[in-house]
Enzyme design. Structure first.
Site, PDB file in Angstrom:
ATOM      1  N   GLU A 169     -72.682 -40.806  -0.410  1.00  0.00           N
ATOM      2  CA  GLU A 169     -71.720 -40.697  -1.503  1.00  0.00           C
ATOM      3  C   GLU A 169     -72.398 -40.155  -2.763  1.00  0.00           C
ATOM      4  O   GLU A 169     -73.348 -40.737  -3.278  1.00  0.00           O
ATOM      5  CB  GLU A 169     -71.130 -42.083  -1.784  1.00  0.00           C
ATOM      6  CG  GLU A 169     -70.237 -42.138  -3.006  1.00  0.00           C
ATOM      7  CD  GLU A 169     -69.804 -43.575  -3.342  1.00  0.00           C
ATOM      8  OE1 GLU A 169     -70.223 -44.507  -2.631  1.00  0.00           O
ATOM      9  OE2 GLU A 169     -69.058 -43.740  -4.308  1.00  0.00           O
TER      10      GLU A 169
ATOM     11  N   ASP B 268     -71.954 -46.585  -2.028  1.00  0.00           N
ATOM     12  CA  ASP B 268     -72.223 -47.658  -2.977  1.00  0.00           C
ATOM     13  C   ASP B 268     -71.526 -48.946  -2.552  1.00  0.00           C
ATOM     14  O   ASP B 268     -70.502 -48.912  -1.882  1.00  0.00           O
ATOM     15  CB  ASP B 268     -71.684 -47.282  -4.372  1.00  0.00           C
ATOM     16  CG  ASP B 268     -72.503 -46.164  -4.997  1.00  0.00           C
ATOM     17  OD1 ASP B 268     -73.651 -45.961  -4.549  1.00  0.00           O
ATOM     18  OD2 ASP B 268     -71.987 -45.493  -5.920  1.00  0.00           O
TER      19      ASP B 268
ATOM     20  N   ASP C 147     -69.571 -50.767  -4.044  1.00  0.00           N
ATOM     21  CA  ASP C 147     -68.495 -51.095  -4.981  1.00  0.00           C
ATOM     22  C   ASP C 147     -67.163 -50.634  -4.392  1.00  0.00           C
ATOM     23  O   ASP C 147     -67.090 -50.199  -3.247  1.00  0.00           O
ATOM     24  CB  ASP C 147     -68.753 -50.444  -6.355  1.00  0.00           C
ATOM     25  CG  ASP C 147     -68.828 -48.919  -6.251  1.00  0.00           C
ATOM     26  OD1 ASP C 147     -68.590 -48.383  -5.151  1.00  0.00           O
ATOM     27  OD2 ASP C 147     -69.131 -48.281  -7.275  1.00  0.00           O
TER      28      ASP C 147
ATOM     29  N   ASP D 182     -65.146 -48.079  -5.061  1.00  0.00           N
ATOM     30  CA  ASP D 182     -65.079 -46.670  -4.684  1.00  0.00           C
ATOM     31  C   ASP D 182     -65.814 -46.409  -3.375  1.00  0.00           C
ATOM     32  O   ASP D 182     -65.339 -45.670  -2.520  1.00  0.00           O
ATOM     33  CB  ASP D 182     -65.707 -45.796  -5.777  1.00  0.00           C
ATOM     34  CG  ASP D 182     -64.704 -45.485  -6.873  1.00  0.00           C
ATOM     35  OD1 ASP D 182     -63.527 -45.899  -6.717  1.00  0.00           O
ATOM     36  OD2 ASP D 182     -65.099 -44.861  -7.881  1.00  0.00           O
TER      37      ASP D 182
END
Ligand code: 0RA
Length: 632
Positions: free
Chosen positions: A423, A496, A498, A500
């Site tokens: 990403e 990541d 998180d 997203d």
């Protein structure tokens, strides 16, 4: 009558209810949960027959304590007069003799002769106890049985019931592996019945849990359609409703388009869900295609290009219910859920064309978006064909250009190589620096990947990120997919930790699921698990990959002079750290993505994908068995 048929009938009569107890599966399919609930549906179906005859307004089901269930209706009651042959009350014959349904009047719509159709006597035979209370000409009658045998003669009792029948029974523990009835399973079917019988009131309650559902749909199948589409964006507010009769046959259709691309058609005959389709469904589909094509021909004569829509084009984003009521349904197919009556095709087709022609003429505002959607579908179909041909030709070329942002590895043997899908450009940069270039390739992915569920294939295949993945893997997609051409043994998704990141990962998994399913089946897809924390004391650095690890590390290292760094993104690690924690095969933690039951998962995907994103995330992360070890 054929000799064999004659013999078969005789054997059944001879066997009687003892045969039912000896071989229950022959009559109810199995002796598991399905078969158990078959008993309930058999009785419910009889009550629904009364509703279909216009004689019953309410059905009540009660799951009682102690394993009893009762089904009460306000229908005509079960006949009690002496049976001419058996010289016993008709109700006793119905309850104790195989195939003595007593509903020979072929004018009435019956389902009890259909799917479940084994007769009340089968339910009785497989119940350790059953009692029936029925009303005829204002008098109440009662009889009780055990394992199919009357415990006493039919008697008249006092009571204030004015109409209808109550049957109360307890499935036999000697027959069924488990005798617990499921409130939810029964309730779901009752709800469907309520939708299909406009105005019929159905109530179910569970005395143990005090759960209670009440169903009454004044809008009938129109309400059903609205319910199915409730989480989708519809392109016209009100469902289209068609109703017509041809002789004894009633045809009811409701349909509504949403902005998605799937078709969702449910067909029923006498409220039996005809999951295998049949003549009524075929008739509807061809009627819809005809009606839409006719409309286009009549109303858009100035448009230069001549478009002819295929059936599929007219069904993109369509939710429809076809409900037929007919006197003598023929149920065929593997699960007896395919309507076979040949006259139905023409009847439903003409009702559909006639009804839609009229609706389209009278409602141009509603019609416009539907026609436009169908035309768009036809164009997209053409475009998708071209896009696919393009990927096909491309991958056939020897010196296929690989995307510039790919940092390929030296290893050519796919058994020993891996591809990291990373990403973002910055993490991609660290990964390129930190990797072992001998066998690790890096493809950075920029921005958001398309939601492939909500996007037509032509768009999917022309999306830049998706195209690079397809090209880099070398396998082709869908029916062109060939795993032998794969350029890497492992495909590792590195995002990541998180929201997203998990979104991108979900979209990637959806893409692989839809377009390259064998990769999942063959355990080629992995999810990298970067550490969540770095705990430092002086020169000592320890990584923790979970909250538990953090706790145990802290208790081991003590409290003094400790600093804890919480990683929110891959970008917070330098290239060495990334190698050491997430990419070094000797130290990294990865989870393989497996689909244990792809068929089931496909269903769940189809149901949830393209709907609310929360749903999707919930699905991926709560089905740990299907998508293994995919913890965040
Ligand atoms: C035989 C004949 C008729 C109705 C029924 C059985 C019947 C069965 C059940 C089971 C539960 N509720 C039921 N209600 C009716 C037709 C009766 C007539 O023609 O009057």
């Amino acid at each position: 009558m054929a000799q064999s048929e004659y013999t078969a009938n005789n054997i059944q009569v001879l066997e009687g209810l003892d045969g039912v107890r000896k071989r229950p599966s022959m009559y109810i399919g199995d002796t598991d949960t399905r078969g158990l609930h078959h008993l309930v549906y058999e009785i419910v179906d009889n009550a629904v027959d009364e509703a279909l005859a216009g004689e019953c307004k309410k059905i009540e089901v009660v799951l009682e304590k102690g394993g009893y269930i009762s089904i009460t209706d306000d229908g005509r009651g079960i006949p009690v007069e002496p049976h001419p042959i058996h010289k016993r009350p008709a109700i006793e014959v119905v309850m104790t003799k195989l195939h003595a349904g007593g509903k020979f009047d072929s004018k009435s719509y019956i389902i009890s002769g259909g799917l479940h159709g084994v007769g009340l006597s089968v339910v009785n035979a497989l119940s350790e106890f059953l009692e029936v209370e029925t009303t005829r000409e204002g008098l109440v009658y009662y009889q009780k049985y055990s394992r199919g045998k009357p415990l006493e003669d039919l008697k008249q009792i006092s009571g204030d019931r004015k109409r209808g029948t109550k049957i109360r029974f307890k499935p036999d523990k000697e027959i069924f592996k488990k005798t617990e009835l499921s409130f939810d399973y029964i309730s779901q079917r009752l709800r469907e019945i309520a939708f299909l019988n406009k105005g019929l009131v159905i109530e179910i309650q569970d005395e143990t849990t005090n759960k209670r559902h009440f169903f009454e749909y004044k809008g009938g199948i129109t309400s059903f359609i609205k319910d199915i589409n409730k989480n989708r964006d519809v392109i016209h507010e009100e469902p289209i409703y068609l109703f017509n009769k041809r002789g004894d046959i009633e045809v009811e259709i409701a349909l509504q388009y949403n902005d998605g691309y799937k078709e969702n058609i449910f067909s029923f005959a006498n409220t039996v869900n005809t999951q295998e389709g049949g003549t009524h469904l075929i008739g509807f589909k061809s009627g819809l295609t005809r009606a839409i094509n006719d409309y286009i021909r009549k109303n858009r004569p100035t448009k230069k290009e001549e478009i002819s829509l295929s059936g599929e084009d007219t069904r993109e984003g369509l939710t429809a219910i076809i409900s037929i009521k007919l006197p003598e349904p023929q149920f065929e197919g593997q699960t007896k859920t395919k309507l076979g009556n040949s006259e139905l095709k023409g009847i439903v087709e003409s009702v559909t064309i006639e009804g839609l022609n009229q609706f389209f003429e009278e409602n141009p505002k509603t019609t416009k978006p539907i026609i436009e959607k169908s035309i768009l579908a036809a164009r997209a179909r053409e475009a998708a064909k071209k896009a696919k041909e393009l990927t096909r030709r491309k991958s056939a070329l020897e010196n296929d250009p690989l995307p510039g942002k790919l940092a390929d590895c030296e290893e050519r043997n796919s058994e020993h190589s891996e591809l990291y899908l990373v990403e973002g450009d910055s993490a991609g940069g660290s990964a390129k620096q930190g990797r072992d270039r001998h066998f690790q390739a890096i493809l950075p992915l920029r921005g958001k990947i398309l939601n492939v569920e909500k996007t037509r294939i032509d768009k999917v295949l022309s999306n830049e990120e998706i195209r690079s993945i397809i090209m880099v893997l070398g396998t082709g997609v869908e029916e062109d997919f060939n795993i032998k051409k794969i350029r890497y043994g492992k495909i590792i998704i590195m995002t990541d930790a998180d929201v997203d990141g998990s979104h991108i990962r979900t979209l990637l998994l959806t893409f692989f699921f839809r377009y390259m399913q064998p990769l999942i089946k063959e355990n080629r897809i992995y999810v990298a698990r970067p550490p969540l924390y770095c705990i430092r004391r002086g020169k000592e650095e320890v990584y923790a990959y979970s909250e538990d690890e953090l706790k145990s590390t802290l208790s081991r290292m003590g409290e003094k002079k400790i600093s804890i760094q919480r990683y929110k993104g891959l970008g917070e690690m330098n290239s060495e750290q990334l190698w050491e924690t997430t990419m070094d095969p000797k130290k990294r933690v990865m989870s393989v993505v497996t689909l244990e039951d792809v068929v089931e998962a496909e269903e769940v995907f189809t149901m949830l994908m393209g709907e609310k994103i929360e749903h999707r995330r919930h699905f991926i992360f709560s089905h740990a068995n299907e998508v293994k070890n995919l913890d965040v």
